[in-house]
Write an enzyme that holds these catalytic residues in place. Structure first.
Site, PDB file in Angstrom:
ATOM      1  N   ASN A  21       0.869  -1.172   0.000  1.00 40.50           N
ATOM      2  CA  ASN A  21       0.000   0.000   0.000  1.00 40.50           C
ATOM      3  C   ASN A  21       0.909   1.227   0.000  1.00 40.50           C
ATOM      4  O   ASN A  21       1.534   1.533   1.005  1.00 40.50           O
ATOM      5  CB  ASN A  21      -0.879  -0.034   1.263  1.00 40.50           C
ATOM      6  CG  ASN A  21      -1.661   1.257   1.457  1.00 40.50           C
ATOM      7  OD1 ASN A  21      -1.754   2.084   0.544  1.00 40.50           O
ATOM      8  ND2 ASN A  21      -2.231   1.442   2.637  1.00 40.50           N
ATOM      9  N   TRP A  22       0.988   1.859  -1.143  1.00 38.88           N
ATOM     10  CA  TRP A  22       1.911   2.992  -1.287  1.00 38.88           C
ATOM     11  C   TRP A  22       1.389   4.286  -0.666  1.00 38.88           C
ATOM     12  O   TRP A  22       2.120   5.271  -0.622  1.00 38.88           O
ATOM     13  CB  TRP A  22       2.213   3.222  -2.780  1.00 38.88           C
ATOM     14  CG  TRP A  22       3.195   2.251  -3.367  1.00 38.88           C
ATOM     15  CD1 TRP A  22       3.878   1.263  -2.706  1.00 38.88           C
ATOM     16  CD2 TRP A  22       3.645   2.203  -4.734  1.00 38.88           C
ATOM     17  NE1 TRP A  22       4.706   0.603  -3.577  1.00 38.88           N
ATOM     18  CE2 TRP A  22       4.586   1.160  -4.831  1.00 38.88           C
ATOM     19  CE3 TRP A  22       3.334   2.938  -5.887  1.00 38.88           C
ATOM     20  CZ2 TRP A  22       5.216   0.830  -6.034  1.00 38.88           C
ATOM     21  CZ3 TRP A  22       3.960   2.608  -7.075  1.00 38.88           C
ATOM     22  CH2 TRP A  22       4.894   1.567  -7.146  1.00 38.88           C
ATOM     23  N   LYS A  23       0.142   4.290  -0.262  1.00 35.88           N
ATOM     24  CA  LYS A  23      -0.444   5.511   0.319  1.00 35.88           C
ATOM     25  C   LYS A  23      -0.183   6.704  -0.622  1.00 35.88           C
ATOM     26  O   LYS A  23      -0.148   6.515  -1.826  1.00 35.88           O
ATOM     27  CB  LYS A  23       0.099   5.751   1.725  1.00 35.88           C
ATOM     28  CG  LYS A  23      -0.041   4.489   2.587  1.00 35.88           C
ATOM     29  CD  LYS A  23       0.148   4.723   4.038  1.00 35.88           C
ATOM     30  CE  LYS A  23      -0.011   3.389   4.755  1.00 35.88           C
ATOM     31  NZ  LYS A  23      -0.079   3.506   6.196  1.00 35.88           N
TER      32      LYS A  23
ATOM     33  N   GLU B 202      -5.849  -4.828  10.382  1.00 32.75           N
ATOM     34  CA  GLU B 202      -4.783  -3.856  10.629  1.00 32.75           C
ATOM     35  C   GLU B 202      -5.091  -3.107  11.922  1.00 32.75           C
ATOM     36  O   GLU B 202      -5.859  -2.142  11.912  1.00 32.75           O
ATOM     37  CB  GLU B 202      -4.694  -2.856   9.475  1.00 32.75           C
ATOM     38  CG  GLU B 202      -4.387  -3.488   8.140  1.00 32.75           C
ATOM     39  CD  GLU B 202      -3.817  -2.468   7.168  1.00 32.75           C
ATOM     40  OE1 GLU B 202      -2.663  -2.634   6.763  1.00 32.75           O
ATOM     41  OE2 GLU B 202      -4.514  -1.494   6.838  1.00 32.75           O
TER      42      GLU B 202
ATOM     43  N   HIS C 232      -9.618   1.327   4.692  1.00 30.66           N
ATOM     44  CA  HIS C 232      -8.316   1.467   5.352  1.00 30.66           C
ATOM     45  C   HIS C 232      -8.480   2.409   6.556  1.00 30.66           C
ATOM     46  O   HIS C 232      -9.270   3.350   6.500  1.00 30.66           O
ATOM     47  CB  HIS C 232      -7.278   2.025   4.370  1.00 30.66           C
ATOM     48  CG  HIS C 232      -5.909   2.019   4.961  1.00 30.66           C
ATOM     49  ND1 HIS C 232      -5.467   3.037   5.771  1.00 30.66           N
ATOM     50  CD2 HIS C 232      -4.905   1.105   4.898  1.00 30.66           C
ATOM     51  CE1 HIS C 232      -4.226   2.742   6.181  1.00 30.66           C
ATOM     52  NE2 HIS C 232      -3.871   1.580   5.661  1.00 30.66           N
TER      53      HIS C 232
ATOM     54  N   GLU D 248      -6.896   4.814   7.629  1.00 34.12           N
ATOM     55  CA  GLU D 248      -6.742   6.253   7.356  1.00 34.12           C
ATOM     56  C   GLU D 248      -8.019   6.819   6.730  1.00 34.12           C
ATOM     57  O   GLU D 248      -8.382   7.969   6.957  1.00 34.12           O
ATOM     58  CB  GLU D 248      -5.503   6.493   6.476  1.00 34.12           C
ATOM     59  CG  GLU D 248      -4.229   6.337   7.304  1.00 34.12           C
ATOM     60  CD  GLU D 248      -3.064   5.695   6.583  1.00 34.12           C
ATOM     61  OE1 GLU D 248      -3.000   5.749   5.352  1.00 34.12           O
ATOM     62  OE2 GLU D 248      -2.196   5.111   7.276  1.00 34.12           O
TER      63      GLU D 248
ATOM     64  N   SER E 170       3.071  -2.247  10.221  1.00 36.00           N
ATOM     65  CA  SER E 170       4.523  -2.311  10.436  1.00 36.00           C
ATOM     66  C   SER E 170       5.160  -3.639  10.033  1.00 36.00           C
ATOM     67  O   SER E 170       6.123  -4.090  10.645  1.00 36.00           O
ATOM     68  CB  SER E 170       4.860  -1.980  11.902  1.00 36.00           C
ATOM     69  OG  SER E 170       4.422  -0.670  12.215  1.00 36.00           O
TER      70      SER E 170
ATOM     71  N   GLY F 137       2.152   2.170  10.713  1.00 32.83           N
ATOM     72  CA  GLY F 137       3.103   3.268  10.570  1.00 32.83           C
ATOM     73  C   GLY F 137       3.800   3.655  11.868  1.00 32.83           C
ATOM     74  O   GLY F 137       4.447   4.684  11.958  1.00 32.83           O
TER      75      GLY F 137
ATOM     76  N   GLY G  48       2.760  -1.296   4.234  1.00 33.81           N
ATOM     77  CA  GLY G  48       2.793   0.127   3.901  1.00 33.81           C
ATOM     78  C   GLY G  48       4.221   0.567   3.642  1.00 33.81           C
ATOM     79  O   GLY G  48       4.776   0.370   2.558  1.00 33.81           O
ATOM     80  N   GLY G  49       4.852   1.148   4.655  1.00 35.96           N
ATOM     81  CA  GLY G  49       6.191   1.741   4.529  1.00 35.96           C
ATOM     82  C   GLY G  49       7.200   0.845   3.819  1.00 35.96           C
ATOM     83  O   GLY G  49       7.946   1.306   2.949  1.00 35.96           O
TER      84      GLY G  49
HETATM   85  P1  PGA Z   1       2.636   0.237   7.592  1.00 31.87           P
HETATM   86  O1  PGA Z   1       1.188   0.484   6.932  1.00 31.87           O
HETATM   87  O2  PGA Z   1       3.143  -1.067   7.053  1.00 31.87           O
HETATM   88  O3  PGA Z   1       3.459   1.411   7.174  1.00 31.87           O
HETATM   89  O4  PGA Z   1       2.414   0.168   9.081  1.00 31.87           O
HETATM   90  C1  PGA Z   1       0.280  -0.564   6.730  1.00 31.87           C
HETATM   91  C2  PGA Z   1      -0.987  -0.031   6.098  1.00 31.87           C
HETATM   92  O5  PGA Z   1      -1.379   1.096   6.411  1.00 31.87           O
HETATM   93  O6  PGA Z   1      -1.622  -0.705   5.260  1.00 31.87           O
END
Ligand code: PGA
Length: 249
Positions: A7-9, A166, A94, A96, A208, A172, A229-230
């Site tokens: 997930n590149w956000k 999640e 998600h 966010e 994470s 994050g 994500g990251g």
């Molecule tokens: P993260 O994000 O791996 O940076 O914690 C995961 C996500 O939001 O899908």
């Protein structure tokens, strides 16, 4: 079979997406039967990334959609537009979107329905906040999110649905849920689906995930894949997560 999603956000321009694809596909990728790999890119990069990934077997998804087919919704993107750009899948719910943009369970249920109607595969994300976990309401929260979010689906629709668990406090933050917490939440979600629909779907873990913990997470019972994500932004890190998935597939 394991699923590894990036997930590149809100990261990566088109040239950056192209460079990522070039680097990621230099190494031999696992046979798609063992590990499915998908990248959820920002709207502006979907077409470029889908084109750059070509026949590599890595598919592309959107991070959000609007439930309407079309209309006066300035700034929004529909399921049909995502498909047209080359997306095969979409993330819905998600954390966010839920917590930064205030999307409700009911709005998310409409999005899931719309995505499936249009022919998009859907990853529906659920997870508790730290306050909810500390209050001992994790199962209650997951039950509510699944019941309401998937309220408009039939058992047959689940062929094109995956869940992502999640925990909001692990996204994050570098804080990964303990194996026992992951196992408990995943088993709980699988049971919820079996009770409700007589079947379950792949449940991915997100929060994470990185090369150093991917193998342990992917080996946890009930974990069918990861949403990264990251650590998906660097092709080398993401490839290491894919390699860990191969070992557990
Ligand atoms: P993260 O994000 O791996 O940076 O914690 C995961 C996500 O939001 O899908």
């Amino acid at each position: 079979m394991k699923v590894v999603c990036g997930n590149w956000k809100m990261f990566k321009t088109q040239p950056e997406a192209k460079a990522w694809a070039r680097s990621f596909t230099e190494a031999p990728l696992p046979a798609t039967g063992d590990v499915k790999v998908r990248i959820y890119a920002s709207f502006t990069s979907i077409a470029t990334l889908a084109d750059a990934l070509g026949k590599s077997g890595v598919s592309v998804g959107g991070q959000n959609l609007h439930p309407a087919d079309d209309g006066a919704f300035t700034g929004e993107v529909s399921a049909r537009m995502l498909l047209d750009a080359g997306a095969e899948s979409v993330l819905v719910g998600h954390s966010e979107r839920r917590h930064v943009f205030g999307e409700t369970d009911e709005f998310l249920a409409d999005k899931v329905r719309s995505a499936l109607n249009a022919g998009l595969h859907t990853v529906f994300c659920v997870g508790e906040t730290l306050d909810e976990r500390e209050a001992g309401t994790t199962h209650e929260v997951l039950t509510r999110q699944v019941e309401r979010g998937l309220a408009r689906l039939s058992a047959a629709d689940l062929d094109r649905v995956e869940l992502a668990y999640e925990p909001v406090w692990a996204i994050g933050t570098g804080k990964v849920a303990e194996v026992e917490q992951v196992r408990d939440a995943h088993q709980f979600l699988h049971e919820q689906l079996r009770t409700r629909y007589g079947r379950t779907v792949p449940v991915l873990y997100g929060g994470s995930v990185k090369p150093s913990n991917a193998l342990e997470i992917l080996s946890t019972p009930g974990v069918d894949g990861v949403l990264v994500g990251g650590a998906s932004l660097q092709p080398g890190d993401f490839l290491e997560v894919v390699r860990a998935a191969e070992k557990t597939a």
